[in-house]
Write an enzyme that holds these catalytic residues in place. Structure first.
Site, PDB file in Angstrom:
ATOM      1  N   ILE A  31      12.932  -3.777 -10.169  1.00 57.23           N
ATOM      2  CA  ILE A  31      14.013  -4.385 -10.956  1.00 57.23           C
ATOM      3  C   ILE A  31      14.402  -3.455 -12.104  1.00 57.23           C
ATOM      4  CG2 ILE A  31      14.607  -6.363 -12.452  1.00 57.23           C
ATOM      5  CD1 ILE A  31      12.686  -7.998 -10.608  1.00 57.23           C
ATOM      6  N   THR A 159      -3.229   2.077 -14.314  1.00 56.22           N
ATOM      7  CA  THR A 159      -2.380   2.422 -15.467  1.00 56.22           C
ATOM      8  C   THR A 159      -1.241   1.406 -15.688  1.00 56.22           C
ATOM      9  OG1 THR A 159      -1.140   3.935 -14.017  1.00 56.22           O
ATOM     10  CG2 THR A 159      -2.920   4.881 -15.320  1.00 56.22           C
ATOM     11  N   TRP A 161       2.735   0.093 -17.489  1.00 59.42           N
ATOM     12  CA  TRP A 161       4.147   0.380 -17.208  1.00 59.42           C
ATOM     13  C   TRP A 161       4.885   0.999 -18.386  1.00 59.42           C
ATOM     14  CZ3 TRP A 161       6.240  -2.295 -21.114  1.00 59.42           C
ATOM     15  CH2 TRP A 161       5.615  -3.482 -21.527  1.00 59.42           C
ATOM     16  N   LYS A 185      -3.569   3.736  -9.302  1.00 63.65           N
ATOM     17  CA  LYS A 185      -2.910   2.438  -9.096  1.00 63.65           C
ATOM     18  C   LYS A 185      -2.017   2.196 -10.310  1.00 63.65           C
ATOM     19  CE  LYS A 185      -2.464  -1.562  -9.604  1.00 63.65           C
ATOM     20  NZ  LYS A 185      -1.146  -2.095 -10.072  1.00 63.65           N
ATOM     21  N   GLU A 188       2.750  -2.438 -11.123  1.00 66.01           N
ATOM     22  CA  GLU A 188       3.771  -2.947 -10.187  1.00 66.01           C
ATOM     23  C   GLU A 188       5.139  -3.062 -10.846  1.00 66.01           C
ATOM     24  OE1 GLU A 188       1.072  -4.342 -11.288  1.00 66.01           O
ATOM     25  OE2 GLU A 188       1.298  -6.465 -11.785  1.00 66.01           O
ATOM     26  N   SER A 239      -3.915  -3.936 -20.673  1.00 62.03           N
ATOM     27  CA  SER A 239      -4.151  -5.004 -21.647  1.00 62.03           C
ATOM     28  C   SER A 239      -5.639  -5.346 -21.765  1.00 62.03           C
ATOM     29  CB  SER A 239      -3.380  -6.247 -21.223  1.00 62.03           C
ATOM     30  OG  SER A 239      -3.904  -6.727 -20.019  1.00 62.03           O
ATOM     31  N   THR A 242      -7.088  -7.721 -18.889  1.00 62.03           N
ATOM     32  CA  THR A 242      -7.332  -7.002 -17.624  1.00 62.03           C
ATOM     33  C   THR A 242      -8.516  -6.047 -17.787  1.00 62.03           C
ATOM     34  OG1 THR A 242      -4.968  -7.123 -17.168  1.00 62.03           O
ATOM     35  CG2 THR A 242      -6.255  -5.633 -15.802  1.00 62.03           C
ATOM     36  N   GLU A 260      -8.658   1.963 -22.252  1.00 59.72           N
ATOM     37  CA  GLU A 260      -7.659   2.194 -23.315  1.00 59.72           C
ATOM     38  C   GLU A 260      -6.820   0.934 -23.384  1.00 59.72           C
ATOM     39  OE1 GLU A 260      -7.730   4.867 -25.054  1.00 59.72           O
ATOM     40  OE2 GLU A 260      -8.825   6.267 -23.785  1.00 59.72           O
ATOM     41  N   CYS A 295       1.129   1.234 -27.083  1.00 64.69           N
ATOM     42  CA  CYS A 295      -0.187   0.697 -27.444  1.00 64.69           C
ATOM     43  C   CYS A 295      -0.522   0.980 -28.900  1.00 64.69           C
ATOM     44  CB  CYS A 295      -1.241   1.285 -26.542  1.00 64.69           C
ATOM     45  SG  CYS A 295      -1.133   3.067 -26.489  1.00 64.69           S
ATOM     46  N   GLU A 394      -0.983  -8.644 -30.398  1.00 67.57           N
ATOM     47  CA  GLU A 394      -0.106  -7.558 -29.973  1.00 67.57           C
ATOM     48  C   GLU A 394       1.141  -8.136 -29.302  1.00 67.57           C
ATOM     49  OE1 GLU A 394      -1.289  -5.281 -26.492  1.00 67.57           O
ATOM     50  OE2 GLU A 394      -0.777  -3.449 -27.553  1.00 67.57           O
TER      51      GLU A 394
HETATM   52  N1  LIG Z   1      -4.644   2.281 -25.431  1.00 69.93           N
HETATM   53  C1  LIG Z   1      -3.735   2.912 -24.704  1.00 69.93           C
HETATM   54  O1  LIG Z   1      -3.758   4.119 -24.570  1.00 69.93           O
HETATM   55  C2  LIG Z   1      -2.647   2.127 -24.025  1.00 69.93           C
HETATM   56  C3  LIG Z   1      -1.560   2.805 -23.501  1.00 69.93           C
HETATM   57  C4  LIG Z   1      -0.559   2.081 -22.886  1.00 69.93           C
HETATM   58  C5  LIG Z   1      -0.655   0.692 -22.794  1.00 69.93           C
HETATM   59  N2  LIG Z   1      -1.708   0.056 -23.316  1.00 69.93           N
HETATM   60  C6  LIG Z   1      -1.824  -1.407 -23.256  1.00 69.93           C
HETATM   61  O2  LIG Z   1      -1.369  -1.885 -22.002  1.00 69.93           O
HETATM   62  C7  LIG Z   1      -0.834  -3.193 -22.130  1.00 69.93           C
HETATM   63  C8  LIG Z   1       0.486  -3.277 -21.420  1.00 69.93           C
HETATM   64  O3  LIG Z   1       0.389  -2.798 -20.142  1.00 69.93           O
HETATM   65  P1  LIG Z   1       0.350  -3.776 -18.889  1.00 69.93           P
HETATM   66  O4  LIG Z   1       1.092  -5.028 -19.177  1.00 69.93           O
HETATM   67  O5  LIG Z   1       0.738  -2.955 -17.709  1.00 69.93           O
HETATM   68  O6  LIG Z   1      -1.194  -4.159 -18.814  1.00 69.93           O
HETATM   69  P2  LIG Z   1      -1.921  -4.974 -17.661  1.00 69.93           P
HETATM   70  O7  LIG Z   1      -3.319  -5.100 -18.084  1.00 69.93           O
HETATM   71  O8  LIG Z   1      -1.158  -6.168 -17.294  1.00 69.93           O
HETATM   72  O9  LIG Z   1      -1.816  -4.003 -16.404  1.00 69.93           O
HETATM   73  C9  LIG Z   1      -2.343  -2.688 -16.408  1.00 69.93           C
HETATM   74  C10 LIG Z   1      -2.706  -2.299 -14.991  1.00 69.93           C
HETATM   75  O10 LIG Z   1      -3.777  -3.111 -14.542  1.00 69.93           O
HETATM   76  C11 LIG Z   1      -3.458  -3.669 -13.278  1.00 69.93           C
HETATM   77  N3  LIG Z   1      -4.164  -4.938 -13.133  1.00 69.93           N
HETATM   78  C12 LIG Z   1      -3.763  -6.193 -13.508  1.00 69.93           C
HETATM   79  N4  LIG Z   1      -4.688  -7.109 -13.175  1.00 69.93           N
HETATM   80  C13 LIG Z   1      -5.714  -6.437 -12.596  1.00 69.93           C
HETATM   81  C14 LIG Z   1      -6.969  -6.836 -12.056  1.00 69.93           C
HETATM   82  N5  LIG Z   1      -7.354  -8.104 -12.039  1.00 69.93           N
HETATM   83  N6  LIG Z   1      -7.779  -5.874 -11.560  1.00 69.93           N
HETATM   84  C15 LIG Z   1      -7.405  -4.589 -11.573  1.00 69.93           C
HETATM   85  N7  LIG Z   1      -6.229  -4.147 -12.053  1.00 69.93           N
HETATM   86  C16 LIG Z   1      -5.384  -5.059 -12.560  1.00 69.93           C
HETATM   87  C17 LIG Z   1      -1.950  -3.787 -13.318  1.00 69.93           C
HETATM   88  O11 LIG Z   1      -1.419  -3.924 -12.033  1.00 69.93           O
HETATM   89  C18 LIG Z   1      -1.571  -2.474 -13.989  1.00 69.93           C
HETATM   90  O12 LIG Z   1      -1.605  -1.410 -13.066  1.00 69.93           O
HETATM   91  C19 LIG Z   1      -0.728  -3.435 -23.600  1.00 69.93           C
HETATM   92  O13 LIG Z   1      -1.758  -4.284 -24.048  1.00 69.93           O
HETATM   93  C20 LIG Z   1      -0.901  -2.053 -24.195  1.00 69.93           C
HETATM   94  O14 LIG Z   1      -1.380  -2.034 -25.508  1.00 69.93           O
HETATM   95  C21 LIG Z   1      -2.731   0.752 -23.909  1.00 69.93           C
HETATM   96  C1  LIG Z   2       2.181   8.070 -28.631  1.00 73.29           C
HETATM   97  N1  LIG Z   2       2.825   8.108 -27.346  1.00 73.29           N
HETATM   98  C2  LIG Z   2       3.115   9.455 -26.950  1.00 73.29           C
HETATM   99  C3  LIG Z   2       4.052   7.386 -27.499  1.00 73.29           C
HETATM  100  C4  LIG Z   2       1.999   7.599 -26.278  1.00 73.29           C
HETATM  101  C5  LIG Z   2       1.481   6.236 -26.460  1.00 73.29           C
HETATM  102  C6  LIG Z   2       0.613   5.821 -25.321  1.00 73.29           C
HETATM  103  C7  LIG Z   2       0.385   4.407 -25.334  1.00 73.29           C
HETATM  104  O1  LIG Z   2       1.203   3.541 -25.195  1.00 73.29           O
HETATM  105 NA    NA Z   3      11.081  -2.018 -13.000  1.00 72.18          NA
END
Ligand SMILES: NC(=O)c1ccc[n+]([C@@H]2O[C@H](COP(=O)([O-])OP(=O)(O)OC[C@H]3O[C@@H](n4cnc5c(N)ncnc54)[C@H](O)[C@@H]3O)[C@@H](O)[C@H]2O)c1
Ligand SMILES: C[N+](C)(C)CCCC=O
Ligand code: NA
Length: 504
Positions: A31, A159, A161, A185, A188, A239, A242, A260, A295, A394
């Protein structure tokens, strides 16, 4: 406006160097968050596909063309991938924007960072050859010892999105540099560019199975990866909830994990700053870049009371100047959030803040001029107290909450008043004060007089509920290495612990 007709290839799962239809043949719609339109679909892997990918990865490690490579040989693959990413930069950046809603400017910057990250880990892969075997001097005539750094094995990389390709590459590049075989992985909600990485790997001839890419839902594809007995480590970004599930699954097999997770990072602004505009711009960038879906976003502004009114005034002026539009439009600085779910979630945080008694100083709604798409105005919330949800949780959207302070002690207390510990920023021209904050902040990342600049050479990760382990830098590489000690008995003399039977 950039060309939105960049074709989205109908890809399959990338396993063992080939495109492979998922066993259950399911697909997930893609989407575009700017238009709410379905613009394609991605394959949905399940446990059956995870098994096939793990097998392909294990075979890669057992084969000489991947398992016996030197760091220098792997560096060539990494550099070839980097060059392809740059060659395809414009298409990849457009795809990233179409899929995730990220502004084209930011997507293009991400592609530069992706290429830079591969190049950085190519250098580290080469350097690893001389560090692969490290003698340890015991001052002993009887023993010779050394330590080996070896690839950890098959690793699962799960990872999010928000930086779809970049967050994946922060793990893929060091995992390949280390000599691991990886299964990626991605989320989605935004997997398109990660699938294009599969095509790049195919084009540059990366040995089959070294990198496998399984798109799919979290519980269906990520879950089986996290609990797979032949996956040696899970490196996760996403998150907190997860992260806990992944850690629980991995704990059953004593599988190492690195997590992370999220954050609620503070930016503390003192009244000794020379230039309110410079501080205002960093504050804005810290929360509105990538539409706040970062994040490390500095989502809590803690500003000294004496300049609060003037500083907020300046912030408002800058915020009103942000161009909100389709992310492919020139000069767009704020695109939509990634999905309908995220849109609802962000608006709910804002309405909850209002019901709890906070003031929406600016924004808080869908921008009037955009009728479609998951757009939320950049939002500034004041009259916040520390028991409010908006202070504690958050949002992962363009929402800044504000509190004032009088003394340095109060500012430190407010900054650390969070379950998270990813990043923190301080703005002050007093060097000693910045040093005190560097020590006091309970986080893994500190920014002084800025917010968000990120470099491949530096470790990335947090403490408290923001997780543990580090991506990037030499720490990112180490996290994919097994440390093996080797102890050799070199004496011609018997060990003489037992009484020798020959002396009876
Ligand atoms: N600390 C960091 O470096 C960093 C960087 C980017 C994002 N984030 C965090 O990520 C979050 C947002 O990303 P999001 O919504 O994609 O997170 P999410 O936890 O919903 O999903 C992350 C990944 O985990 C997978 N996942 C979901 N349920 C799972 C399960 N039961 N088992 C295995 N894998 C599963 C998802 O499909 C996706 O690939 C925010 O909380 C953000 O702070 C952290
Ligand atoms: C600081 N950057 C480059 C935006 C990366 C943040 C990674 C986490 O969301
Ligand atoms: Na999309």
């Amino acid at each position: 406006m950039a060309n939105r007709n960049v074709p989205i290839s109908r890809r399959q799962l990338y396993i063992g160097g080939e495109w492979r239809e998922p066993v259950k043949k399911n697909r997930i719609p893609i989407i575009n968050p700017a238009t709410e339109e379905i613009i394609g679909d991605i394959p949905a892997a399940t446990a059956e596909d995870v098994d096939i990918a793990v097998e392909a990865a294990r075979k890669a490690i057992a084969r000489d063309d991947w398992g016996s490579t030197t760091g220098a040989q792997r560096a060539k693959y990494l550099r070839a991938i980097a060059a392809k990413v740059l060659e395809k930069k414009s298409v990849l950046a457009t795809l990233e924007s179409l899929d995730s809603g990220k502004t084209l400017f930011e997507s293009a910057a991400d592609m530069d960072d992706v290429a830079g990250c591969f190049e950085y880990y190519a250098d580290l892969a080469e350097a690893l050859d001389s560090r692969r075997k490290t003698p340890v001097n015991l001052n002993s005539d009887s023993f010779k010892t050394y330590v080996l750094r070896e690839p950890l094995g098959v690793v699962g990389l799960i990872t999010p999105w928000n930086y779809p390709l970049l967050m994946a590459i922060w793990k893929v590049a060091p995992a390949l540099a280390a000599g691991c075989a990886a299964i990626l992985k991605p989320s989605e909600l935004a997997s398109v560019t990660c699938l294009e990485l599969g095509e790049i790997c195919r084009e540059i001839g990366l040995p089959s199975g070294a990198l496998n890419i399984l798109t799919g839902l979290g519980p269906e594809a990520g879950g089986p990866l996290a609990s797979h007995p032949h996956v040696d480590k899970i490196s996760f970004t996403g998150s907190g909830p997860t992260g806990s599930k992944i850690m629980t699954a991995a704990a059953q097999l004593v599988k190492p994990v690195s997590l992370e997770l999220g954050g609620k990072s503070p930016i503390v602004v003192f009244d000794d700053i020379d230039n309110l505009d410079i501080a205002a711009e960093w504050t804005l960038f810290g929360i509105f870049a990538n539409t706040g879906q970062v994040c490390s976003a500095t989502s809590r502004l803690i500003v000294q009371e004496s300049i609060a009114s003037a500083f907020l005034d300046r912030l408002l002026k800058w915020t009103k100047n942000i161009k909100i539009s389709d992310p492919l439009e020139e000069d767009c600085k704020l695109g939509p959030v990634v999905s309908a779910g995220q849109y609802e979630k962000v608006l709910k945080f804002i309405s909850n803040a209002k019901s709890e008694g906070a003031t929406i100083l600016y924004g808080g709604k869908r921008p009037q001029h955009l009728k479609k798409g998951y757009y939320v105005q950049p939002t500034i919330i004041t009259d916040v107290n520390t028991s409010m949800e908006i202070w504690k949780e958050e949002v992962f959207g363009p929402v800044l909450c504000v509190k004032t302070f009088k003394t340095e002690e109060e500012a430190i207390e407010l900054a650390n008043d969070t379950k998270y510990g990813l990043a923190a920023a301080v703005m002050s021209k007093d060097v000693k004060r910045c040093e005190r904050f560097t020590k006091a902040f309970q986080t893994g990342i500190i920014w002084i007089n800025c917010s968000q600049p990120t470099f491949n050479q530096l470790p990335w990760g947090g403490k408290k509920r923001s997780g543990f382990g580090r991506d990037l830098g030499e720490w990112g590489l180490e996290s994919f290495l097994n440390i093996k000690q080797v102890t050799e008995y070199t004496s011609a003399e018997p060990w003489a612990f037992y009484k020798s039977p020959s002396r009876n």
